[in-house]
Design an enzyme around this catalytic site. Structure first.
Site, PDB file in Angstrom:
ATOM      1  N   LYS A  96      32.560 -23.501   4.681  1.00  0.00           N
ATOM      2  CA  LYS A  96      32.550 -21.948   4.914  1.00  0.00           C
ATOM      3  C   LYS A  96      33.802 -21.637   5.839  1.00  0.00           C
ATOM      4  CE  LYS A  96      27.629 -22.098   4.598  1.00  0.00           C
ATOM      5  NZ  LYS A  96      26.150 -21.487   5.100  1.00  0.00           N
ATOM      6  N   TYR A 137      24.507 -16.599  -3.697  1.00  0.00           N
ATOM      7  CA  TYR A 137      23.333 -16.373  -2.655  1.00  0.00           C
ATOM      8  C   TYR A 137      22.271 -15.396  -3.260  1.00  0.00           C
ATOM      9  CZ  TYR A 137      25.536 -19.102   1.022  1.00  0.00           C
ATOM     10  OH  TYR A 137      26.078 -20.248   2.011  1.00  0.00           O
ATOM     11  N   PHE A 173      19.243 -10.975   6.522  1.00  0.00           N
ATOM     12  CA  PHE A 173      20.535 -11.629   7.242  1.00  0.00           C
ATOM     13  C   PHE A 173      21.499 -11.689   5.884  1.00  0.00           C
ATOM     14  CE2 PHE A 173      17.810 -15.134   5.755  1.00  0.00           C
ATOM     15  CZ  PHE A 173      18.608 -15.935   4.871  1.00  0.00           C
ATOM     16  N   ARG A 182      22.351 -32.966   1.291  1.00  0.00           N
ATOM     17  CA  ARG A 182      21.812 -32.100   2.079  1.00  0.00           C
ATOM     18  C   ARG A 182      21.416 -32.967   3.338  1.00  0.00           C
ATOM     19  NH1 ARG A 182      20.626 -26.616   1.178  1.00  0.00           N
ATOM     20  NH2 ARG A 182      18.713 -27.098   2.266  1.00  0.00           N
ATOM     21  N   THR A 241      19.275 -26.265   8.198  1.00  0.00           N
ATOM     22  CA  THR A 241      20.164 -24.926   8.132  1.00  0.00           C
ATOM     23  C   THR A 241      20.417 -24.157   9.410  1.00  0.00           C
ATOM     24  OG1 THR A 241      18.763 -24.428   6.135  1.00  0.00           O
ATOM     25  CG2 THR A 241      19.680 -22.495   7.116  1.00  0.00           C
ATOM     26  N   ARG A 276      26.207 -30.373  10.464  1.00  0.00           N
ATOM     27  CA  ARG A 276      25.854 -29.212  11.218  1.00  0.00           C
ATOM     28  C   ARG A 276      25.449 -29.760  12.579  1.00  0.00           C
ATOM     29  NH1 ARG A 276      22.436 -26.678   6.642  1.00  0.00           N
ATOM     30  NH2 ARG A 276      24.094 -25.064   5.516  1.00  0.00           N
ATOM     31  N   ASN A 307      27.153 -21.849  10.232  1.00  0.00           N
ATOM     32  CA  ASN A 307      26.770 -23.309  10.084  1.00  0.00           C
ATOM     33  C   ASN A 307      27.769 -24.094   9.225  1.00  0.00           C
ATOM     34  OD1 ASN A 307      25.847 -22.135   7.840  1.00  0.00           O
ATOM     35  ND2 ASN A 307      23.825 -22.854   8.135  1.00  0.00           N
ATOM     36  N   HIS A 320      27.896 -25.718   3.251  1.00  0.00           N
ATOM     37  CA  HIS A 320      26.807 -25.520   2.291  1.00  0.00           C
ATOM     38  C   HIS A 320      26.677 -26.562   1.256  1.00  0.00           C
ATOM     39  CE1 HIS A 320      24.686 -23.702  -1.069  1.00  0.00           C
ATOM     40  NE2 HIS A 320      25.444 -24.430  -1.887  1.00  0.00           N
TER      41      HIS A 320
HETATM   42  P1  IDP Z   1      20.951 -23.723   3.491  1.00  0.00           P
HETATM   43  O1  IDP Z   1      22.258 -23.291   3.660  1.00  0.00           O
HETATM   44  O2  IDP Z   1      20.395 -24.744   4.554  1.00  0.00           O
HETATM   45  O3  IDP Z   1      20.522 -23.972   2.120  1.00  0.00           O
HETATM   46  P2  IDP Z   1      19.399 -20.927   3.052  1.00  0.00           P
HETATM   47  O4  IDP Z   1      18.117 -20.877   3.616  1.00  0.00           O
HETATM   48  O5  IDP Z   1      19.582 -21.344   1.602  1.00  0.00           O
HETATM   49  O6  IDP Z   1      20.036 -22.154   3.807  1.00  0.00           O
HETATM   50  O7  IDP Z   1      20.463 -19.950   3.624  1.00  0.00           O
HETATM   51  C1  IDP Z   1      21.822 -19.907   3.058  1.00  0.00           C
HETATM   52  C2  IDP Z   1      22.765 -19.650   4.234  1.00  0.00           C
HETATM   53  O8  IDP Z   1      22.396 -18.178   4.908  1.00  0.00           O
HETATM   54  C3  IDP Z   1      22.562 -20.464   5.565  1.00  0.00           C
HETATM   55  O9  IDP Z   1      23.252 -21.549   5.463  1.00  0.00           O
HETATM   56  C4  IDP Z   1      23.182 -19.830   6.624  1.00  0.00           C
HETATM   57  O10 IDP Z   1      24.398 -19.478   6.588  1.00  0.00           O
HETATM   58  C5  IDP Z   1      22.405 -18.418   6.554  1.00  0.00           C
HETATM   59  N1  IDP Z   1      21.198 -17.825   6.778  1.00  0.00           N
HETATM   60  C6  IDP Z   1      19.967 -18.163   6.614  1.00  0.00           C
HETATM   61  N2  IDP Z   1      18.834 -18.000   7.314  1.00  0.00           N
HETATM   62  C7  IDP Z   1      19.695 -17.178   8.215  1.00  0.00           C
HETATM   63  C8  IDP Z   1      19.279 -16.485   9.393  1.00  0.00           C
HETATM   64  O11 IDP Z   1      18.066 -16.441   9.853  1.00  0.00           O
HETATM   65  N3  IDP Z   1      20.057 -15.875  10.060  1.00  0.00           N
HETATM   66  C9  IDP Z   1      21.474 -15.713   9.904  1.00  0.00           C
HETATM   67  N4  IDP Z   1      21.918 -16.687   8.734  1.00  0.00           N
HETATM   68  C10 IDP Z   1      21.119 -17.021   8.045  1.00  0.00           C
HETATM   69 MG    MG Z   2      20.507 -22.889   0.480  1.00  0.00          MG
END
Ligand code: IDP
Ligand code: MG
Length: 156
Positions: free
Chosen positions: A16, A56, A64, A92, A98, A109, A119, A122
């Protein structure tokens, strides 16, 4: 739904904008190479909000979401595809949780970041979403080639 052999499963991985700005491309790509995964596509992309909203789409409506799109559109990302045994699930696992604070030390991470909204990477969460994401980010397709290390990574 493609029927790829287990040794040729693919996952879409993306460093990212924060990972790119923090000069972590080499370290992150290196982890996948070191593990035995083959890189079959890679490029730098400064994605549009429209493209990121497609990537997304499943998160549209989350509180968010606007901040996520802004973050992801704030600079270039490094998009790539890993190929190898269990690429999605192991990819993963290598990323970590996450929320970086919940990520084990030794994961990407868990070693390089602190907050969910920054984070740094992806990874696809299922084989089906991997194929969808690879088609979205690499409509030109991936590169098929023989890996000379294959026989040292796999039994067959
Ligand atoms: P992942 O990246 O681990 O698959 P997802 O739930 O698919 O997680 O969410 C996509 C991305 O959205 C996350 O990697 C993170 O950058 C962002 N994200 C998810 N939850 C939050 C949150 O509660 N606050 C801010 N950003 C979030
Ligand atoms: Mg995801």
């Amino acid at each position: 739904m493609p029927n790829r052999p287990p040794n040729a499963e693919r996952s879409f991985i993306m460093i990212k904008p924060d990972g790119v700005q923090r000069n972590l491309i080499g370290k992150i790509v290196g982890r996948f190479e070191d593990r035995g995964y083959k890189i079959v596509a890679m490029k730098m992309v400064h994605a549009t909000t429209e493209h990121l909203e497609k990537h997304y789409a499943d998160l549209k409506g989350k509180p968010f979401f606007p901040g996520l799109i802004k973050y992801m559109a704030s600079g270039p990302v490094c998009a790539f595809v890993i190929q190898g045994l269990d690429a999605v699930k192991t990819g993963r696992a290598m990323l970590g949780a996450t929320n970086p604070l919940a990520s084990a030390v030794g994961t990407i991470r868990g070693d390089y970041c602190l907050v969910t909204g920054r984070n740094i990477c992806h990874g696809s969460d299922a084989v089906e979403s991997a194929e969808h994401e690879i088609a979205l980010w690499f409509p030109e397709g991936v590169i098929e080639y023989e890996d000379t290390e294959h026989a040292w990574i796999y039994e067959n």
